[in-house]
Design a protein around this motif. Sequence first.
Motif, PDB file in Angstrom:
ATOM      1  N   ASP A   1      10.118  -7.439 -35.973  1.00 14.14           N
ATOM      2  CA  ASP A   1       8.872  -7.906 -35.393  1.00 14.14           C
ATOM      3  C   ASP A   1       8.177  -8.686 -36.502  1.00 14.14           C
ATOM      4  O   ASP A   1       8.307  -8.345 -37.681  1.00 14.14           O
ATOM      5  N   LYS A   2       7.456  -9.714 -36.175  1.00  8.39           N
ATOM      6  CA  LYS A   2       6.779 -10.507 -37.203  1.00  8.39           C
ATOM      7  C   LYS A   2       5.859  -9.650 -38.071  1.00  8.39           C
ATOM      8  O   LYS A   2       5.664  -9.940 -39.251  1.00  8.39           O
ATOM      9  N   ASP A   3       5.298  -8.581 -37.497  1.00  4.90           N
ATOM     10  CA  ASP A   3       4.424  -7.691 -38.264  1.00  4.90           C
ATOM     11  C   ASP A   3       5.176  -6.868 -39.297  1.00  4.90           C
ATOM     12  O   ASP A   3       4.560  -6.277 -40.183  1.00  4.90           O
ATOM     13  N   ASP A   4       6.498  -6.796 -39.204  1.00  7.50           N
ATOM     14  CA  ASP A   4       7.310  -6.081 -40.194  1.00  7.50           C
ATOM     15  C   ASP A   4       7.440  -6.872 -41.495  1.00  7.50           C
ATOM     16  O   ASP A   4       7.755  -6.311 -42.542  1.00  7.50           O
ATOM     17  N   ILE A   5       7.232  -8.182 -41.438  1.00  8.10           N
ATOM     18  CA  ILE A   5       7.465  -9.050 -42.592  1.00  8.10           C
ATOM     19  C   ILE A   5       6.264  -9.006 -43.531  1.00  8.10           C
ATOM     20  O   ILE A   5       5.132  -9.274 -43.122  1.00  8.10           O
ATOM     21  N   ILE A   6       6.534  -8.701 -44.800  1.00 11.26           N
ATOM     22  CA  ILE A   6       5.484  -8.629 -45.817  1.00 11.26           C
ATOM     23  C   ILE A   6       5.295  -9.989 -46.483  1.00 11.26           C
ATOM     24  O   ILE A   6       4.171 -10.475 -46.624  1.00 11.26           O
TER      25      ILE A   6
ATOM     26  N   SER B   1       8.773 -23.254 -46.674  1.00 13.55           N
ATOM     27  CA  SER B   1       7.766 -22.414 -46.012  1.00 13.55           C
ATOM     28  C   SER B   1       7.012 -23.168 -44.918  1.00 13.55           C
ATOM     29  O   SER B   1       6.500 -22.550 -43.979  1.00 13.55           O
ATOM     30  N   VAL B   2       6.970 -24.479 -45.014  1.00 15.77           N
ATOM     31  CA  VAL B   2       6.314 -25.283 -43.974  1.00 15.77           C
ATOM     32  C   VAL B   2       6.978 -25.033 -42.620  1.00 15.77           C
ATOM     33  O   VAL B   2       6.308 -24.953 -41.592  1.00 15.77           O
ATOM     34  N   SER B   3       8.302 -24.865 -42.615  1.00 15.97           N
ATOM     35  CA  SER B   3       9.008 -24.626 -41.351  1.00 15.97           C
ATOM     36  C   SER B   3       8.608 -23.300 -40.718  1.00 15.97           C
ATOM     37  O   SER B   3       8.534 -23.188 -39.505  1.00 15.97           O
TER      38      SER B   3
ATOM     39  N   LEU C   1       8.113 -22.001 -36.609  1.00 17.57           N
ATOM     40  CA  LEU C   1       8.177 -20.621 -36.111  1.00 17.57           C
ATOM     41  C   LEU C   1       6.796 -20.034 -35.836  1.00 17.57           C
ATOM     42  O   LEU C   1       6.684 -18.939 -35.307  1.00 17.57           O
ATOM     43  N   ASN C   2       5.747 -20.757 -36.205  1.00 18.18           N
ATOM     44  CA  ASN C   2       4.365 -20.336 -35.965  1.00 18.18           C
ATOM     45  C   ASN C   2       4.051 -18.962 -36.580  1.00 18.18           C
ATOM     46  O   ASN C   2       3.380 -18.144 -35.974  1.00 18.18           O
ATOM     47  N   ILE C   3       4.555 -18.732 -37.785  1.00 13.82           N
ATOM     48  CA  ILE C   3       4.233 -17.521 -38.539  1.00 13.82           C
ATOM     49  C   ILE C   3       3.324 -17.963 -39.670  1.00 13.82           C
ATOM     50  O   ILE C   3       3.770 -18.583 -40.641  1.00 13.82           O
ATOM     51  N   CYS C   4       2.035 -17.665 -39.540  1.00 13.40           N
ATOM     52  CA  CYS C   4       1.051 -18.224 -40.469  1.00 13.40           C
ATOM     53  C   CYS C   4       0.332 -17.186 -41.320  1.00 13.40           C
ATOM     54  O   CYS C   4      -0.466 -17.539 -42.183  1.00 13.40           O
TER      55      CYS C   4
END
Length: 121
Positions: A38-43, A59-61, A66-69
Motif C-alpha cells: 500500500d502506498k502508506d507502507d512506503i517510508i 523521483s519525478v516519475s 504514479l501520483n505519490i507525492c
Amino acid sequence: MKVLAIRGATTAESNNKEEILKESAILVKTIIEKNSLDKDDIISMCFTMTKDLDAVYPSVSVREILNICDIPMLNYEEKYIEGSLCNCIRVMMHINSDKPKSEIKHVYLNKAKDLRKDLLN
C-alpha cells in the motif's frame, strides 16, 4: 512492524527525459505490485543513476506518473566503475512491513536483470 528495504534497478535505452521517467515509473510500480504494498507502507526512496543519465530525476516519475507525492525521495549519481552497466537507474525503497525479509521481492528489469540474480524471486 519493522522497517525493510527493497532493491530494484532498470535501464533506459537513452538519456531522454521521457524514457527515464517511463522506466523509473515501471520499476517503482512493479516493486509495489510484486510486494503487495500500500502506498502508506512506503517510508522513503533513494534513487541512483549512472553518470550517462542526466535528463531528469527518477523521483519525478513517482510524483508525476504514479501520483505519490508524500514520500521523501533523494536522487544521487551512481559511482562510476569501469565496465559497469550503463544507463542504469537503481532504487532502494524503505517500507514498514510485518513480512520476513525472505518474502521481499527485489525487482530487476531490462538490462539490469543480470546485476543481482541472487536477489530475484
